[in-house]
Structures are given as structure tokens and as C-alpha cells.
Design an enzyme around this catalytic site. Structure first.
Site, PDB file in Angstrom:
ATOM      1  N   LYS A   1       0.830  -1.203   0.000  1.00  0.00           N
ATOM      2  CA  LYS A   1       0.000   0.000   0.000  1.00  0.00           C
ATOM      3  C   LYS A   1       0.866   1.256   0.000  1.00  0.00           C
ATOM      4  O   LYS A   1       2.029   1.144   0.376  1.00  0.00           O
ATOM      5  CB  LYS A   1      -0.956  -0.014   1.192  1.00  0.00           C
TER       6      LYS A   1
ATOM      7  N   ASP B   1      -1.901  -6.330   2.707  1.00  0.00           N
ATOM      8  CA  ASP B   1      -2.418  -5.538   3.832  1.00  0.00           C
ATOM      9  C   ASP B   1      -1.849  -6.258   5.039  1.00  0.00           C
ATOM     10  O   ASP B   1      -2.300  -7.362   5.379  1.00  0.00           O
ATOM     11  CB  ASP B   1      -3.953  -5.552   3.866  1.00  0.00           C
ATOM     12  N   HIS B   2      -0.835  -5.662   5.663  1.00  0.00           N
ATOM     13  CA  HIS B   2      -0.087  -6.465   6.637  1.00  0.00           C
ATOM     14  C   HIS B   2      -0.930  -6.883   7.838  1.00  0.00           C
ATOM     15  O   HIS B   2      -0.589  -7.822   8.536  1.00  0.00           O
ATOM     16  CB  HIS B   2       1.212  -5.755   7.067  1.00  0.00           C
TER      17      HIS B   2
ATOM     18  N   ASP C   1      -4.828   6.244   5.398  1.00  0.00           N
ATOM     19  CA  ASP C   1      -3.682   5.452   5.853  1.00  0.00           C
ATOM     20  C   ASP C   1      -4.135   4.186   6.593  1.00  0.00           C
ATOM     21  O   ASP C   1      -3.486   3.152   6.501  1.00  0.00           O
ATOM     22  CB  ASP C   1      -2.813   6.324   6.780  1.00  0.00           C
TER      23      ASP C   1
ATOM     24  N   HIS D   1      -6.607  -1.402   6.583  1.00  0.00           N
ATOM     25  CA  HIS D   1      -6.611  -2.298   7.748  1.00  0.00           C
ATOM     26  C   HIS D   1      -7.973  -2.374   8.436  1.00  0.00           C
ATOM     27  O   HIS D   1      -8.464  -3.451   8.756  1.00  0.00           O
ATOM     28  CB  HIS D   1      -5.577  -1.835   8.779  1.00  0.00           C
TER      29      HIS D   1
ATOM     30  N   LYS E   1      -3.114   8.729  15.792  1.00  0.00           N
ATOM     31  CA  LYS E   1      -1.718   8.811  16.238  1.00  0.00           C
ATOM     32  C   LYS E   1      -1.687   9.599  17.538  1.00  0.00           C
ATOM     33  O   LYS E   1      -2.580  10.405  17.798  1.00  0.00           O
ATOM     34  CB  LYS E   1      -0.868   9.545  15.198  1.00  0.00           C
TER      35      LYS E   1
HETATM   36  C1  BG6 Z   1       0.706   1.230   8.372  1.00  0.00           C
HETATM   37  C2  BG6 Z   1       0.454   2.706   8.440  1.00  0.00           C
HETATM   38  O1  BG6 Z   1       0.017   0.651   7.325  1.00  0.00           O
HETATM   39  O2  BG6 Z   1       0.288   0.626   9.603  1.00  0.00           O
HETATM   40  C3  BG6 Z   1       1.146   3.338   9.634  1.00  0.00           C
HETATM   41  O3  BG6 Z   1       0.922   3.319   7.247  1.00  0.00           O
HETATM   42  C4  BG6 Z   1       0.800   2.621  10.905  1.00  0.00           C
HETATM   43  O4  BG6 Z   1       0.811   4.716   9.745  1.00  0.00           O
HETATM   44  C5  BG6 Z   1       0.978   1.109  10.746  1.00  0.00           C
HETATM   45  O5  BG6 Z   1       1.645   3.101  11.934  1.00  0.00           O
HETATM   46  C6  BG6 Z   1       0.434   0.374  11.944  1.00  0.00           C
HETATM   47  O6  BG6 Z   1       0.785  -0.977  11.851  1.00  0.00           O
HETATM   48  P1  BG6 Z   1       0.980  -1.853  13.170  1.00  0.00           P
HETATM   49  O7  BG6 Z   1       1.264  -3.227  12.651  1.00  0.00           O
HETATM   50  O8  BG6 Z   1       2.112  -1.232  13.942  1.00  0.00           O
HETATM   51  O9  BG6 Z   1      -0.318  -1.762  13.913  1.00  0.00           O
END
Ligand code: BG6
Length: 478
Positions: free
Chosen positions: A137, A166-167, A224, A229, A327
Site C-alpha cells: 500500500k 495488507d499487513h 492510511d 486495515h 496517532k
Molecule cells: C501502516 C500505516 O500501514 O500501519 C502506519 O501506514 C501505521 O501509519 C501502521 O503506523 C500500523 O501498523 P501496526 O502493525 O504497527 O499496527
């Protein structure tokens, strides 16, 4: 494997450590070589040193076995690349050689380069049937730009060889949503508008802008985090039971949910969304600057967003899904709270016993647990009335499963190498996600919505509380 954007932040923090972990556990095919590429002018050895530095910084201490890292680095090579110059793709193809045995390409570059990269790959003979492409992404900034990217990629790679990352889908607890829902008979009968009052999805972070101003400012929390997510989490919670554990069955069910999201209009956007931007405050006892001070200029970008979503289908009619992410919030926490309906009749009321609705909390991070808050009677002879109290039925996944939790990218990169699309996002899903998001953004534009300031270290602007309180619902905070 071919990594575009190999010297970028994601590569250093996630991709190289993930691949090294997979290597250390013997999960990478013996013949797999990893070629990094980016604009930086490294040779193989230079990039190995770069990768060594990244592993040193981002692998945890107990994963830093020197011999393992050496063996991993021996798999790595590098070719500098100017995306606009087709001859550099030829140099890449020469370095990679025969791809009959398979090639996994991962693009973690700016999406504006995706088209040039896939065209260059195809022209250099790196687009055949044995080649799969993974896309990080953001996949565009709205529906038209996302369609453009998808069209450009589709011109070289068919959907069954395109892997949109999408991690969040690589996280164990996220996959556990499916185990919880479809591996147990208990929950599904009440998992609908008759049993559930509302669903809350929170992804709160304590970090601020970090060093990502170029990407984040102008993108904002809605695009974002919610576009990808959070809508994926919503889809997993809301989808019908898939018939098989595979990419087609699961993604068919998710996309039906995403397409059933009620579009937010310029009229409803005021009552269904809240935006905020962090001001100065304190996190963990430390003073932190405002967003504008970090950025060194004023900005209209939201760092917090809350959305009240509805899914217009039979199962979820009338059940609000409250989403919030931000954030510089009070705590780092990702969780899903499902608040159930009250019992139809309380026999305890006449004896002074008060009931609270059941709640299921699925904590995704930093801890991993599922908690079911149920009513129990306090011990005693009850002469002054029955005392009932909410107590947690606790399933701690951290305690139950001692295995190391893998980085989400370990799972996803291995799936890309092996060609399993189950945990990747299909084109129709991404586009349905954008449709929902674009409507919110046009609503904001039509109303001139500006983010409200909230103190760093809080749970967002007070209007986020009002968003649920208006419906008689309270955010599930500790
Ligand atoms: C990313 C966003 O996809 O996911 C970031 O671009 C965010 O802004 C991050 O901090 C959060 O991922 P995780 O795995 O730390 O919850």
C-alpha cells in the site's frame, strides 16, 4: 525474489528481517536468491552491508545469530535501477537469469512508479506465468487512481498472480478472528443484529508523524488506516461463513460486506465521522509536540478519525460499526469490542440485581487475547439483594501459545513465494474500500470539515465520545 524499494524504510524494518527469519527457520527454498533494487548505487557487497545494518537494527537480540545472518546475506544480491530506463530492467533480468522456477516480485515503491515497473518487467521478459507480483500500500489515493494502478498492473499480471498486501491480514490475531467465529459453534447464532448491539474497532497508536511527513501529510488517518486495515477487520467480523479456507471463498464473502457498506453522504458525514489532529501533550510522561510543530507548518491532515459505519444487509441491519484510529493516542492498542444486546427479560431486577450487556474484546496488540465479559453473582447470602458483577472469561493467546509471534510480513512473503492468495486483498475489495472512503472525503470537502485539535496522549477529540454517546453507546475503554 526481487525486491523493489529494497533500501526503503519498510525493507529495513520489515522485509529484510522477515526474510532473514524465514531463512533462519529453514522456510525459504534452498535455491531462493533475493535481489534488491532501488535507485541507490550499491553493488552486491554494498547492499549486503546495508542489509546487515538493517538486520542489526531491527532484528531482536535473540534472532541475531552471526552464522545465520552470514548465510542469509549470501543469498542476497543487488542491481541499481532507474525505473524510467528500460536498459536497467535488462540488467536486472540478466542478473536474475532463468525464471522458470518462479519469481516473486515485491513492490514497495511509491505507487506512482508501479506502472513503469510492471511495464519494464514485462518488456524485460520478467512477466511470464511463473512470475508473481506483490504490491504494498498505498494502492492509490482514491478510487480513480487505484483503478489506474490496478489496470496498469493487470496489463502485465493477471489477478491470480497479483498479491495486494495488507499487513494486518498477516497478523496471527487477525487470522484468529476466523478461528474464533468459524471454529466454534458458540458465537455464530448470536453474531447478527438480534444478538449484537454494536461493534467497535480501535487502532490507537502512540507514535506521531515519525519520519514520514512526505507520505503521511496529505494522506491522513482515513486513507492510511481505515481504507485498508480497518475495513479489512470489519469485513472479517461481518462476513458470512466462507465454505472453504481459500482465497476465492474468503474474499468473495469479504467483498460482499464491503459492497454493502452504506455510503456516507455530505448530509450524514457530520454525524457519522469525526476528525482530529494532535496538539501538544504528554505520552508516557514525556512532552510531545503538536502535529503542526513536527511538520513545521500548519496542515489540514487528520491524524485521528472516527467513523460510524452501517452494513446494509440482513445480518447487520441497524448495528453500528464504530471505527476509530489515531496517532499520539493515550495507549498503543488495536482491538475489536463486540457489545451484545441485553437479555430479553431480567429476572434479577426485582431482587436488585443489575445486568450489563455481554462484551467480547478481541485484543490484537500489543497483547493477544480474547475476553468475554459475562455476568456472575458475587458470593454472599444476598439478604440486601442480589449482587451481579461483570467478570472476564479470559483466553490469553500469549499464555496459551508460547511460540514466537512472527512479523506479519514473514507470513505474507512466504505466501507470495508459495502462491497462496488467501490473505491478500483482491481488486474488487480494494475498489469497494475506496468507494466508501471517497464518499467520506467528498462529504468533508462539501462541508469544509477541518480536523479538531486533541491533546497528544488522549483518546481523540471529545466529539469522538459524542459520536457513540448520541446512540447511548460508550467506547470500550479500560
Ligand atoms: C501502516 C500505516 O500501514 O500501519 C502506519 O501506514 C501505521 O501509519 C501502521 O503506523 C500500523 O501498523 P501496526 O502493525 O504497527 O499496527
Amino acid at each position: 525474489m526481487l525486491l523493489f524499494g529494497a533500501t526503503g524504510d519498510l525493507s529495513q524494518r520489515m522485509l529484510l528481517p522477515s526474510l532473514c527469519n524465514l531463512h533462519a527457520d529453514g522456510l525459504l527454498p534452498d535455491a531462493l536468491t533475493i535481489i534488491g533494487t532501488s535507485r541507490s548505487d550499491y553493488d552486491d557487497d554494498g547492499f549486503r552491508e546495508f542489509a546487515r545494518g538493517a538486520l542489526d537494527r531491527f532484528l531482536p537480540g535473540d534472532r541475531k545469530d552471526a552464522a545465520t545472518i552470514e548465510a542469509f546475506l549470501a543469498r542476497i544480491g543487488y542491481v541499481p535501477l532507474d525505473v524510467g530506463d528500460h536498459s536497467s530492467f535488462q540488467a536486472l533480468a540478466d542478473k536474475i537469469g532463468d525464471v522458470a522456477g518462479g519469481l516473486a516480485v515485491f513492490l514497495s515503491t511509491a505507487p506512482s512508479l508501479f506502472e513503469a515497473v510492471v511495464t519494464g518487467l514485462k518488456a524485460a521478459g520478467l512477466g511470464g506465468d511463473t512470475v508473481r507480483v506483490g504490491l504494498e500500500k498505498p494502492l492509490g489515493h482514491d478510487l480513480p487512481s487505484s483503478e489506474e494502478i490496478n489496470d496498469a498492473v493487470a496489463a502485465a499480471f493477471p489477478e491470480d498472480r497479483t498479491f495486494r498486501f495488507d499487513h494486518y491480514l498477516g497478523k496471527e490475531t487477525v487470522q484468529n478472528i476466523m478461528a474464533l467465529r468459524f471454529g466454534n459453534v458458540l458465537f455464530e447464532p448470536v453474531w447478527n443484529a438480534s444478538g449484537i448491539d454494536n461493534v467497535q474497532i480501535t487502532i490507537a497508536e502512540t507514535v506521531g508523524l515519525e519520519s514520514r511527513a512526505g507520505y503521511y501529510d496529505g494522506t491522513g488517518a482515513l486513507r492510511d488506516m481505515v481504507q485498508n486495515h480497518m475495513l479489512q477487520l470489519l469485513a472479517l467480523i461481518a462476513m458470512e461463513p466462507p465454505t472453504h479456507f481459500d482465497g476465492t471463498a474468503i474474499r468473495d464473502e469479504k467483498v460482499k460486506v464491503l459492497r454493502s457498506l452504506r455510503p456516507i453522504t455530505p448530509e450524514s458525514v457530520q454525524t457519522c465521522t469525526v476528525t482530529g489532529q494532535y496538539g501538544p501533550g504528554a505520552i508516557g510522561g514525556e512532552f510531545v509536540k503538536s502535529y503542526a510543530d513536527e511538520l513545521e507548518q500548519p496542515s489540514g491532515t487528520e491524524t485521528f478519525v472516527a467513523v460510524k459505519a452501517h452494513i446494509d444487509n440482513w445480518r447487520w441491519q441497524g448495528v453500528p460499526f464504530y471505527l476509530r484510529t489515531g496517532k499520539r493516542m493515550a495507549a498503543r492498542r488495536s482491538e475489536i469490542a463486540i457489545q451484545f444486546k441485553p437479555v430479553p427479560h431480567s429476572m434479577f431486577a426485582s431482587r436488585g440485581g443489575q445486568l450489563q450487556n455481554n462484551v467480547m474484546v478481541i485484543r490484537l496488540q500489543p497483547e493477544e487475547y480474547v475476553q468475554l465479559l459475562v455476568m456472575a453473582k458475587e458470593p454472599g447470602l444476598d439478604r440486601d439483594g442480589i449482587r451481579l458483577r461483570e467478570v472476564p472469561l479470559d483466553l490469553s493467546l500469549d499464555k496459551e501459545f508460547k511460540q514466537r509471534r512472527r512479523i506479519a510480513y514473514e507470513r505474507l512473503l512466504l505466501d507470495l513465494i508459495e502462491g497462496d492468495q488467501t490473505l491478500f486483498v483482491r481488486r474488487d475489495e480494494v475498489e469497494a474500500q475506496w468507494r466508501f472512503i471517497d464518499a467520506i472525503r467528498s462529504g468533508w470537502a462539501a462541508n469544509g470539515t477541518r480536523p479538531k485539535s486533541y491533546p497528544s496522549g488522549s483518546w481523540g477529540p471529545s466529539s469522538a465520545v459524542a459520536l457513540t454517546e448520541r446512540d447511548g453507546v460508550t467506547w470500550q475503554d479500560d
